[in-house]
Design an enzyme around this catalytic site. Structure first.
Site, PDB file in Angstrom:
ATOM      1  N   ASP A 154     -30.612 102.146  99.603  1.00 34.39           N
ATOM      2  CA  ASP A 154     -30.647 102.139 100.843  1.00 34.39           C
ATOM      3  C   ASP A 154     -31.431 103.642 101.949  1.00 34.39           C
ATOM      4  OD1 ASP A 154     -29.131  99.632 100.981  1.00 34.39           O
ATOM      5  OD2 ASP A 154     -26.934 101.038 101.451  1.00 34.39           O
TER       6      ASP A 154
ATOM      7  N   VAL B  15     -14.710 118.876  53.317  1.00 38.04           N
ATOM      8  CA  VAL B  15     -14.410 119.823  54.884  1.00 38.04           C
ATOM      9  C   VAL B  15     -15.270 120.870  55.458  1.00 38.04           C
ATOM     10  CG1 VAL B  15     -12.634 121.777  55.322  1.00 38.04           C
ATOM     11  CG2 VAL B  15     -11.889 120.564  53.305  1.00 38.04           C
ATOM     12  N   ALA B  16     -16.185 120.595  54.506  1.00 38.48           N
ATOM     13  CA  ALA B  16     -17.636 120.890  54.889  1.00 38.48           C
ATOM     14  C   ALA B  16     -18.269 120.313  55.198  1.00 38.48           C
ATOM     15  CB  ALA B  16     -18.138 122.030  53.742  1.00 38.48           C
TER      16      ALA B  16
ATOM     17  N   ASP C 160     -16.163 127.543  65.123  1.00 40.57           N
ATOM     18  CA  ASP C 160     -17.098 127.172  64.965  1.00 40.57           C
ATOM     19  C   ASP C 160     -16.750 125.910  66.635  1.00 40.57           C
ATOM     20  OD1 ASP C 160     -19.561 127.189  64.491  1.00 40.57           O
ATOM     21  OD2 ASP C 160     -19.531 125.101  62.558  1.00 40.57           O
TER      22      ASP C 160
ATOM     23  N   ASN D 263     -15.058 125.601  61.091  1.00 33.09           N
ATOM     24  CA  ASN D 263     -15.278 124.730  61.757  1.00 33.09           C
ATOM     25  C   ASN D 263     -14.207 124.202  62.271  1.00 33.09           C
ATOM     26  OD1 ASN D 263     -17.230 123.555  60.062  1.00 33.09           O
ATOM     27  ND2 ASN D 263     -15.920 121.947  59.020  1.00 33.09           N
TER      28      ASN D 263
ATOM     29  N   GLU E 288     -15.570 118.345  62.391  1.00 35.20           N
ATOM     30  CA  GLU E 288     -13.685 117.653  62.311  1.00 35.20           C
ATOM     31  C   GLU E 288     -14.087 117.985  64.200  1.00 35.20           C
ATOM     32  OE1 GLU E 288     -14.725 119.633  60.546  1.00 35.20           O
ATOM     33  OE2 GLU E 288     -13.909 119.082  58.972  1.00 35.20           O
TER      34      GLU E 288
ATOM     35  N   ILE F  49     -17.717 117.390  56.915  1.00 35.38           N
ATOM     36  CA  ILE F  49     -17.177 116.788  58.142  1.00 35.38           C
ATOM     37  C   ILE F  49     -17.060 117.396  59.395  1.00 35.38           C
ATOM     38  CG2 ILE F  49     -15.254 115.167  58.883  1.00 35.38           C
ATOM     39  CD1 ILE F  49     -13.807 114.983  56.409  1.00 35.38           C
TER      40      ILE F  49
HETATM   41  P1  ATP Z   1     -29.869 100.328 105.721  1.00 35.35           P
HETATM   42  O1  ATP Z   1     -28.374 100.880 106.001  1.00 35.35           O
HETATM   43  O2  ATP Z   1     -29.321  99.206 103.846  1.00 35.35           O
HETATM   44  O3  ATP Z   1     -30.964 100.928 104.834  1.00 35.35           O
HETATM   45  P2  ATP Z   1     -30.237  99.195 107.954  1.00 35.35           P
HETATM   46  O4  ATP Z   1     -28.670  99.658 108.049  1.00 35.35           O
HETATM   47  O5  ATP Z   1     -31.619  99.571 109.147  1.00 35.35           O
HETATM   48  O6  ATP Z   1     -30.337  99.248 106.666  1.00 35.35           O
HETATM   49  P3  ATP Z   1     -28.420  96.738 109.052  1.00 35.35           P
HETATM   50  O7  ATP Z   1     -27.315  97.403 109.135  1.00 35.35           O
HETATM   51  O8  ATP Z   1     -28.930  95.539 107.783  1.00 35.35           O
HETATM   52  O9  ATP Z   1     -29.681  97.391 108.320  1.00 35.35           O
HETATM   53  O10 ATP Z   1     -29.463  96.433 109.343  1.00 35.35           O
HETATM   54  C1  ATP Z   1     -30.680  95.790 109.968  1.00 35.35           C
HETATM   55  C2  ATP Z   1     -31.346  95.497 111.464  1.00 35.35           C
HETATM   56  O11 ATP Z   1     -29.904  94.627 111.545  1.00 35.35           O
HETATM   57  C3  ATP Z   1     -31.189  96.356 112.091  1.00 35.35           C
HETATM   58  O12 ATP Z   1     -32.975  96.780 111.862  1.00 35.35           O
HETATM   59  C4  ATP Z   1     -31.226  95.656 113.123  1.00 35.35           C
HETATM   60  O13 ATP Z   1     -32.597  95.899 113.956  1.00 35.35           O
HETATM   61  C5  ATP Z   1     -29.970  94.922 113.459  1.00 35.35           C
HETATM   62  N1  ATP Z   1     -28.908  95.897 113.738  1.00 35.35           N
HETATM   63  C6  ATP Z   1     -28.344  96.774 113.561  1.00 35.35           C
HETATM   64  N2  ATP Z   1     -27.125  96.878 113.806  1.00 35.35           N
HETATM   65  C7  ATP Z   1     -26.364  96.300 114.237  1.00 35.35           C
HETATM   66  C8  ATP Z   1     -25.683  95.672 115.722  1.00 35.35           C
HETATM   67  N3  ATP Z   1     -24.732  97.372 115.500  1.00 35.35           N
HETATM   68  N4  ATP Z   1     -25.887  94.894 116.113  1.00 35.35           N
HETATM   69  C9  ATP Z   1     -27.228  94.605 116.573  1.00 35.35           C
HETATM   70  N5  ATP Z   1     -27.956  95.051 115.591  1.00 35.35           N
HETATM   71  C10 ATP Z   1     -28.294  95.038 114.911  1.00 35.35           C
END
Ligand code: ATP
Length: 864
Positions: A326, A279-280, A705, A701, A284, A282
């Site tokens: 991103d 008992v001591a 505890d 326990n 629990e 384990i």
């Molecule tokens: P992340 O979110 O990955 O940091 P991001 O959002 O900048 O990147 P994307 O949205 O893929 O990446 O955009 C990449 C490129 O595409 C941009 O730098 C821009 O030149 C072009 N782009 C972004 N949005 C549009 C849109 N709505 N229409 C046309 N071109 C676009």
């Protein structure tokens, strides 16, 4: 099955009594009653009784039952009753805790349940997919999960991946046309979409024909094996540890039993000794503490905006060594404002356009028409463009109505372009906007003011220079181009060519205020922050530098360079590369894999439809709660409710803290148990009477505890965890340092327990009083020890009240112990002897000494 594919849109709409305004609230209510919620029946829930009964399968409980039988045989009925009561209380607690943990996991599930856009009462609203009913009109677009089965009403390049149903991994193009056939395989029903498939491209409008278990997915749901991960690696390794410990205990008990028999102790007493030892020894509370701490931790994380989808990720969070994030929206605010425009050979401020000229007029028209946003909703990049046009009194709604969209190719982050077609003053015009690198090779002419001419190499040089100049100040740049088409038509990729260059639009997206500090914390914690973006190299580098991710001497890699590298070359570069620009989602997988091959645990963010594989590949896939697609949320193990990078860092810190707390709880439980075992073994070897009755050890326990152990699990972060390197995932929980601490602290407490015993035992050899004093010292010393196990620093460094739960836990334990010692009516039940005030003071003193020693040593060790 009804063949909706062979019916016209009107027929299906009529069959479901849906108007072009969608369903109204009353119809929805009726249909929910009739068809139920749009969800697959989950596997049957285990009943509470079954959970309760399963608590008795435990090794410990079996030992306790044996102990109660031995007690009964030896005529100690009170003890038998106490043990049985304890077993039942323990089972009730176990059941409650099991149910609570399930509840907390379910509430997390509902936080991460997919959303869908539905037309209700004439308005487009966003709902949880569960609320969709047959007859609903649902809007789907790239990145969505199809919420239910439906007949396609409208399709704009709609491409759907149905691999989960048909096994076909290629996307299927969906159209709204009627298909004349009696029967068709699912894969051939090109005007139907099915629940659980992914929209990989384009957008569409569907009429829901079946929900929940009536969908095609529902029909096979029963066949699908639910891959629920109920236990985490830590729980598994603790279970294994528990099994080994049990085996060790049985062997030890056998040895102690034999020694006692040899010493001439009676069989029943020897048995009692062995049982007391078991008992001591384990721990629990161990496995329930881990579950509780993990469950509390995930709740805490969700309050901090990090929604964890499975408990396993909480542990992995603590090991994260690289965070690939991103840029747009995660490190930056995603609040875009156009700052500069380059058109007709000059750079002007956002308000400086001369819109009487054709080139400038095209900039404004393209801003509005080649755009899916409104001033409030949509992609921030596109909202910024609408706002630019508004500065020139352009009524975007009116313009969109005047020049409706004839055809389009939506934006995608691989192509980095978007195109639309409109009839403008009798001319069919195609607008394309996107990244300069994607558009540059497609340019044929250029417009200056009102004049169009062939583009020259000087023009291109200048455009590139301006693009770099914009990017160097952190601006995100969009290139505008257009061309005339001979006739109205559905455009395809081949049409994206032979353009007239119009201009460059530079917009600012300032870093989030918290990003810089979060990056600093990352670096301090030995975690490498990495920026991965679709944006331009120079823009990315400028922002990365501002935030602190890019440091002098670091590499910046572009998608095209990455493509030329072998995996081996990338592996060599990856550690020194802090920014990846113009990257496509496919590149993210290679980056994660390269880091993983260096043995790092990698967290990766993603929001797009194509990010799912990278999110799955990463150790911690992180999706964006606000801007992320449903597909990315589905693939991720964590969702950021606020899309914020600093939340990732907070989550990693909390993940580390949870692990540290679990470790400290284990240290607390095992060192206390070690003290008890050593005392039992010592007294057995020294030929002393049985030092503890099983009821004593059970009291400690299971009652006194457990609370401090939980309180230690709730210790707030003191920043200590950020000063350490990321934990090696292969490192066992019981490291050498931890084991040695457990033993040292166990020995220390055991010494004072034995001193307590000898005090009570005295010269008259009062075994009863000796055992009472030993029990009381052990119990109280362990309660004090709860404060030692809160963290590495001394209590002065931590602050006594910074974890009020630990104070409360101590207090409750202290009151319970004194109750047992001071209330004569329960003495018999708990097998304690009456004590004098003097004895009580001795107990307090002896119990406190180990903690004073440990605190002093901590003070000097962690003073810095
Ligand atoms: P992340 O979110 O990955 O940091 P991001 O959002 O900048 O990147 P994307 O949205 O893929 O990446 O955009 C990449 C490129 O595409 C941009 O730098 C821009 O030149 C072009 N782009 C972004 N949005 C549009 C849109 N709505 N229409 C046309 N071109 C676009």
């Amino acid at each position: 099955m009804k063949n909706y594919f062979s019916k016209s849109k009107e027929e299906v709409l009529q069959e479901f009594q849906t108007t072009k305004n969608g369903l109204n609230s009353q119809e929805v209510e009726e249909r929910v009653k009739k068809y139920g919620k749009n969800q697959l029946n989950e596997e049957e829930k285990v009943s509470t009784l079954a959970v309760f009964l399963s608590q008795f399968k435990d090794f410990l409980v079996i030992i306790l039952i044996i102990a109660s039988i031995i007690s009964a045989i030896s005529g100690n009925i009170e003890s038998t009753i106490v043990i049985l009561v304890v077993i039942i209380i323990n089972a009730i607690l176990g059941t409650v805790q099991h149910i609570k943990a399930e509840e907390s996991i379910n509430s997390l599930k509902s936080l991460s349940s997919p959303k869908t856009k539905v037309l209700r009462n004439g308005e487009k609203v966003e709902l949880s997919s569960e609320e969709v009913v047959p007859g609903d009109i649902v809007f789907i677009e790239a990145g969505d999960l199809v919420p239910a089965d439906g007949r396609v009403l409208d399709s704009f390049s709609l491409l759907v991946n149905e691999s989960s149903l048909t096994g076909e991994s290629e996307g299927v193009e969906k159209k709204s046309d009627v298909i004349e056939a009696d029967e068709l395989a699912l894969g051939d029903q090109k005007n139907m979409v099915f629940s659980g498939s992914l929209v990989s491209y384009g957008r569409g409008v569907i009429l829901v024909t079946a929900t929940g278990m009536n969908t095609e997915l529902g029909k096979i749901a029963k066949l699908l094996e639910a891959t629920k991960e109920k236990t985490t690696p830590l729980q598994v390794s603790l279970d294994n540890f528990g099994k080994k410990l049990s085996l060790g205990i049985i062997i030890l008990c056998g040895i102690i039993f034999a020694i006692n028999l040899l010493h001439g102790v009676k069989i029943l007493d020897s048995l009692m000794f062995a049982v007391a030892l078991a008992v001591a020894a384990i721990p629990e509370a161990l496995s329930s503490i881990v579950t509780i701490v993990l469950a509390i931790g995930t709740q805490k994380l969700s309050k901090e905006n990090a929604i964890i989808k499975n408990l396993k990720s909480v542990e992995a969070l603590g090991c994260v060594g690289v965070i690939c994030s991103d840029k747009t929206g995660t490190l930056t605010q995603n609040k875009m404002t156009v700052k500069k425009v380059y058109v007709s050979g000059r750079v002007v401020e956002d308000t400086g356009l001369d819109d009487t000229r054709l080139a400038e007029d095209i900039v404004l028209k393209e801003s509005v028409l080649c755009n899916d946003a409104t001033t409030e909703v949509g992609d921030p990049t596109e909202i910024a463009l609408i706002n630019l046009a508004k500065k020139y009194s352009v009524d975007y709604k009116e313009l969109k109505e005047k020049y409706p969209r004839i055809s389009e190719i939506p934006f995608d982050s691989d192509r980095k372009l978007m195109s639309t077609v409109h009839e403008i003053d009798g001319k069919i015009t195609m607008f394309t906007k996107g990244a300069l690198d994607s558009l540059l090779p497609k340019l044929k002419s250029i417009i200056h003011g009102n004049e169009i001419r062939a583009i020259t190499s000087e023009d291109i040089k200048e455009i590139e220079n301006i693009n770099t100049m914009f990017a160097e100040t952190g601006l995100r740049v969009l290139t505008y181009a257009y061309k005339g088409l001979e006739c109205e038509k559905d455009i395809c990729y081949e049409d994206e060519n032979g353009y007239i260059f119009v201009g460059l639009v530079g917009m600012i997206d300032p870093p989030r205020l918290e990003s810089k500090e979060a990056v600093e914390k990352c670096i301090m914690a030995g975690i490498k922050p990495v920026m991965i973006t679709g944006d331009h190299k120079v823009t990315a580098k400028t922002i990365a530098k501002e935030i602190g991710i890019y440091q002098d001497g670091d590499n910046v890699l572009e998608g095209v360079e990455l493509e030329k590298m072998s995996d081996e070359e990338l592996k060599e570069k990856v550690a020194h590369t802090s920014v990846y620009a113009r990257v496509s989602p496919e590149h993210k997988i290679r980056i994660v894999t390269a880091w993983q091959s260096l043995g790092k645990i990698c967290a990766m963010t993603g929001d797009g439809v194509n990010d799912a594989p990278a999110l799955k590949r990463a150790d911690i896939g992180i999706a964006m709660g606000i801007t992320g697609t449903e597909v990315s949320k589905d693939a991720a193990s964590m969702i950021l409710a606020d899309d914020n990078f600093s939340t990732i860092v907070k989550a990693v810190t909390t993940g580390r803290n949870i692990y540290a707390n679990i470790k400290n709880s284990i240290r607390f439980l095992l060192s206390g148990n070690t003290a008890a075992i050593l005392a039992v073994i010592y007294s057995s070897f020294a030929g002393l009477p049985v030092i503890f009755a099983p009821v004593h050890l059970l009291f400690i326990n299971l009652l006194t505890d457990s609370l401090p152990a939980i309180a230690i699990g709730m210790e707030p972060s003191h920043g200590e965890v950020l000063k350490e390197k990321p934990r090696d995932p292969k490192e066992p929980i019981l490291t050498k340092t931890l084991s040695s601490r457990i033993i040292i602290e166990g020995v220390l407490i055991a010494i004072f327990v034995m001193i307590g015993f000898y005090f009570g035992y005295g010269e008259i050899k009062d075994a009863f009083k000796g055992s009472t004093m030993a029990f009381a010292v052990l119990c109280l010393a362990r309660l004090f020890h709860g404060f030692n196990c809160r963290a590495n620093s001394s209590i002065i460094g931590l602050g006594f009240m910074s974890n009020p739960f630990s104070v409360l836990a101590f207090f409750i334990g202290f009151v319970l112990l004194n109750g047992v010692l001071l209330i004569p009516a329960i003495h018999k039940v708990f097998e304690v002897a009456p004590l004098e005030l003097n004895d009580i003071l001795i107990i307090y003193g002896l119990a406190l000494i180990p903690t004073i020693i440990i605190q002093i040593s901590k003070y000097f060790k962690y003073k810095r």
